[in-house]
Design a protein around this motif. Structure first.
Motif, PDB file in Angstrom:
ATOM      1  N   THR A 138       0.818  -1.216   0.000  1.00 54.79           N
ATOM      2  CA  THR A 138       0.000   0.000   0.000  1.00 54.79           C
ATOM      3  C   THR A 138       0.849   1.261   0.000  1.00 54.79           C
ATOM      4  O   THR A 138       0.567   2.212  -0.746  1.00 54.79           O
ATOM      5  N   LEU A 139       1.916   1.292   0.811  1.00 55.63           N
ATOM      6  CA  LEU A 139       2.665   2.535   1.025  1.00 55.63           C
ATOM      7  C   LEU A 139       3.909   2.703   0.158  1.00 55.63           C
ATOM      8  O   LEU A 139       4.335   3.840  -0.087  1.00 55.63           O
ATOM      9  N   LEU A 140       4.518   1.611  -0.302  1.00 56.14           N
ATOM     10  CA  LEU A 140       5.774   1.741  -1.040  1.00 56.14           C
ATOM     11  C   LEU A 140       5.705   2.737  -2.208  1.00 56.14           C
ATOM     12  O   LEU A 140       6.656   3.506  -2.404  1.00 56.14           O
ATOM     13  N   PRO A 141       4.627   2.740  -2.993  1.00 55.65           N
ATOM     14  CA  PRO A 141       4.610   3.676  -4.130  1.00 55.65           C
ATOM     15  C   PRO A 141       4.477   5.142  -3.734  1.00 55.65           C
ATOM     16  O   PRO A 141       4.635   6.017  -4.589  1.00 55.65           O
ATOM     17  N   LYS A 142       4.200   5.429  -2.474  1.00 56.20           N
ATOM     18  CA  LYS A 142       3.844   6.781  -2.077  1.00 56.20           C
ATOM     19  C   LYS A 142       5.020   7.640  -1.644  1.00 56.20           C
ATOM     20  O   LYS A 142       4.910   8.874  -1.611  1.00 56.20           O
ATOM     21  N   MET A 143       6.161   7.009  -1.273  1.00 55.46           N
ATOM     22  CA  MET A 143       7.279   7.769  -0.732  1.00 55.46           C
ATOM     23  C   MET A 143       8.584   7.333  -1.386  1.00 55.46           C
ATOM     24  O   MET A 143       8.905   6.138  -1.369  1.00 55.46           O
ATOM     25  N   PRO A 144       9.346   8.256  -1.966  1.00 58.02           N
ATOM     26  CA  PRO A 144      10.649   7.884  -2.526  1.00 58.02           C
ATOM     27  C   PRO A 144      11.586   7.408  -1.429  1.00 58.02           C
ATOM     28  O   PRO A 144      11.544   7.914  -0.300  1.00 58.02           O
ATOM     29  N   LYS A 145      12.434   6.441  -1.754  1.00 59.58           N
ATOM     30  CA  LYS A 145      13.302   5.859  -0.729  1.00 59.58           C
ATOM     31  C   LYS A 145      14.326   6.854  -0.193  1.00 59.58           C
ATOM     32  O   LYS A 145      14.881   6.656   0.885  1.00 59.58           O
ATOM     33  N   THR A 146      14.583   7.940  -0.922  1.00 58.54           N
ATOM     34  CA  THR A 146      15.562   8.940  -0.477  1.00 58.54           C
ATOM     35  C   THR A 146      14.969   9.951   0.501  1.00 58.54           C
ATOM     36  O   THR A 146      15.715  10.720   1.122  1.00 58.54           O
ATOM     37  N   LYS A 147      13.659   9.985   0.630  1.00 54.73           N
ATOM     38  CA  LYS A 147      13.023  10.931   1.551  1.00 54.73           C
ATOM     39  C   LYS A 147      13.454  10.641   2.978  1.00 54.73           C
ATOM     40  O   LYS A 147      13.589   9.488   3.380  1.00 54.73           O
ATOM     41  N   THR A 148      13.658  11.689   3.771  1.00 57.03           N
ATOM     42  CA  THR A 148      14.096  11.522   5.161  1.00 57.03           C
ATOM     43  C   THR A 148      13.058  12.092   6.120  1.00 57.03           C
ATOM     44  O   THR A 148      12.225  12.924   5.746  1.00 57.03           O
ATOM     45  N   HIS A 149      13.155  11.633   7.367  1.00 56.96           N
ATOM     46  CA  HIS A 149      12.201  12.063   8.390  1.00 56.96           C
ATOM     47  C   HIS A 149      12.877  12.036   9.745  1.00 56.96           C
ATOM     48  O   HIS A 149      13.528  11.060  10.108  1.00 56.96           O
ATOM     49  N   TYR A 167      15.952   9.383   9.684  1.00 50.81           N
ATOM     50  CA  TYR A 167      16.086   8.139   8.921  1.00 50.81           C
ATOM     51  C   TYR A 167      15.543   8.357   7.518  1.00 50.81           C
ATOM     52  O   TYR A 167      14.603   9.141   7.312  1.00 50.81           O
ATOM     53  N   SER A 168      16.114   7.651   6.572  1.00 58.14           N
ATOM     54  CA  SER A 168      15.562   7.674   5.220  1.00 58.14           C
ATOM     55  C   SER A 168      14.442   6.644   5.118  1.00 58.14           C
ATOM     56  O   SER A 168      14.359   5.693   5.912  1.00 58.14           O
ATOM     57  N   VAL A 169      13.583   6.815   4.128  1.00 61.56           N
ATOM     58  CA  VAL A 169      12.525   5.834   3.874  1.00 61.56           C
ATOM     59  C   VAL A 169      13.152   4.470   3.588  1.00 61.56           C
ATOM     60  O   VAL A 169      12.634   3.435   4.019  1.00 61.56           O
ATOM     61  N   HIS A 170      14.278   4.474   2.887  1.00 56.30           N
ATOM     62  CA  HIS A 170      14.990   3.219   2.601  1.00 56.30           C
ATOM     63  C   HIS A 170      15.394   2.508   3.896  1.00 56.30           C
ATOM     64  O   HIS A 170      15.193   1.290   4.043  1.00 56.30           O
ATOM     65  N   ASP A 171      15.940   3.271   4.841  1.00 61.35           N
ATOM     66  CA  ASP A 171      16.311   2.692   6.141  1.00 61.35           C
ATOM     67  C   ASP A 171      15.094   2.056   6.809  1.00 61.35           C
ATOM     68  O   ASP A 171      15.161   0.933   7.332  1.00 61.35           O
ATOM     69  N   LEU A 172      13.992   2.794   6.813  1.00 60.40           N
ATOM     70  CA  LEU A 172      12.799   2.328   7.512  1.00 60.40           C
ATOM     71  C   LEU A 172      12.222   1.073   6.882  1.00 60.40           C
ATOM     72  O   LEU A 172      11.780   0.157   7.598  1.00 60.40           O
ATOM     73  N   TRP A 173      12.242   0.976   5.553  1.00 62.29           N
ATOM     74  CA  TRP A 173      11.729  -0.245   4.908  1.00 62.29           C
ATOM     75  C   TRP A 173      12.626  -1.440   5.200  1.00 62.29           C
ATOM     76  O   TRP A 173      12.136  -2.566   5.359  1.00 62.29           O
TER      77      TRP A 173
END
Length: 366
Positions: free
Chosen positions: A67-78, A103-109
């Motif tokens: 559901t969520l993978l397509p919504k956020m680029p993996k380089t986005k940070t938070h 953390y980046s979205v990639h880290d979180l996944w």
């Protein structure tokens, strides 16, 4: 039980239709529910209580990711706030996300797929507008996939009253998720480095190794399964052990889901999954399908096996047209051919040997 995918899948007990000379199903199967399917054709080769509604544990994270993978680029940070981590169930599995760290979205996944981190799930949910919004989107996407046995209460699969799925639905989630390159990457990653903290007196942030909890992939405590390339395991008090896996042998790709084995042996869910993979690879071509994995959206809702006119109306009415739904991706890879293995690196070219486990099992990275 539901009859989505075919009437036989709505019957209790084991369903298999062997031809002459077909191998017998393994005798030592204790899962309350299980299913073996050809990932490309969608043919269900055998099942046991395919549509029983049972607690899914962290296998529900497959739906979360799809559901969520397509919504956020993996380089986005938070930068994580304390509120992002609120509401996690007691005893939740954690990857080690820290408040006030970025953390980046990639880290979180990686945290979601490798360590089944509920903390990573909650941070991604916060980035998506919060847990209630994420749960709502997951439920809409489940309906879009014609996964009618699933009721979502939490995004991480933690035991909550009314939260259920089925072996059939979990297999649909895996098949849909595996259309996505990022999903395939994360679910097949065996080990990785995860961001740590800034140690006193040092400018560089530390990191620590994490290992995938899918033991058929990593071989921790059990022999790795030859050809395994994902997908997701889970374990809670109510659900017991659950697992959906994808594996390839030769040109054939199979999906197997096992829910809540009753034998109390160590790693039993993986052992039963391996037995069903072995059987499926031997039996392919020597059994008649007992059902099918229906396609997403109206294409699946209108399939003759979708459960009758009322069921078709229900599924059509609940198709999601936005919020990260994967309907476009399915169309792009040629869903008319019914193949989960058609997603190429360029222009969605045909790549029938996907997934290649030797390449898919990525090792640690910085």
């Amino acid at each position: 039980m539901s009859t989505v995918g075919g009437k036989r899948l709505g019957r209790p007990g084991t369903q298999v239709d062997p031809k002459a000379g077909a191998p017998a199903l393994p005798k030592e199967l204790s899962g309350k529910s299980w299913l073996v399917a050809d990932a490309e054709s969608g043919d269900v080769l055998a099942s046991h209580n395919a549509h029983w509604q049972l607690p899914p544990a962290s296998t529900l994270k497959m739906l979360f990711a799809d559901t969520l993978l397509p919504k956020m680029p993996k380089t986005k940070t938070h930068k994580v706030q304390l509120s992002d981590l609120e509401g996690m169930g007691e005893g939740s599995s954690l990857v080690g996300v820290k408040e006030n760290y970025t953390y980046s979205v990639h880290d979180l996944w990686l945290g979601v797929f490798l360590r089944s981190g509920n903390d990573a799930v909650h941070v991604l949910s916060a980035m998506n507008g919060g847990v209630p919004a994420t749960v709502s989107e997951m439920q809409a996407h489940a309906k879009h996939l014609n996964a009618r046995d699933t009721h979502v209460v939490t995004p991480d699969g933690y035991d909550e009253k009314g939260q259920v799925s089925s072996a059939y639905d979990l297999t649909l989630f895996a098949r849909s998720g595996l259309q996505k390159a990022d999903f395939r990457e994360y679910c097949s990653t065996a080990t990785a480095q995860f961001p740590g903290t800034f140690e006193k007196g040092k400018k560089k942030r530390s990191s620590f190794g994490i290992q995938n909890t899918n033991r058929l992939l990593t071989g921790f405590g059990i022999e790795p399964y030859k050809g395994i390339a994902g997908v997701k395991n889970g374990n809670t008090t109510n659900a017991g052990a659950t697992f959906t896996g994808v594996a390839q042998r030769g040109s054939r790709v199979l999906l197997v889901t096992v829910m809540n084995p009753q034998h109390q042996e160590a790693n039993e869910v993986y052992k039963e999954t391996a037995r069903l993979f072995d059987w499926g690879f031997k039996a392919a071509g020597s059994v008649n399908p007992v059902g099918t994995l229906v396609r997403p959206g109206a294409a699946g809702a209108n399939h003759p096996s979708a459960g009758g006119e009322d069921g078709r109306k229900h599924a059509q009415a609940s198709v999601s047209t936005g919020n990260g739904g994967s309907g476009g991706a399915w169309t792009a890879v040629g869903i008319a051919g019914g193949s989960v293995a058609l997603l190429g690196a360029v222009a969605f070219g045909v790549h029938r040997r996907w997934p290649l486990p030797e390449l898919m099992r990525r090792r640690s990275r910085d």
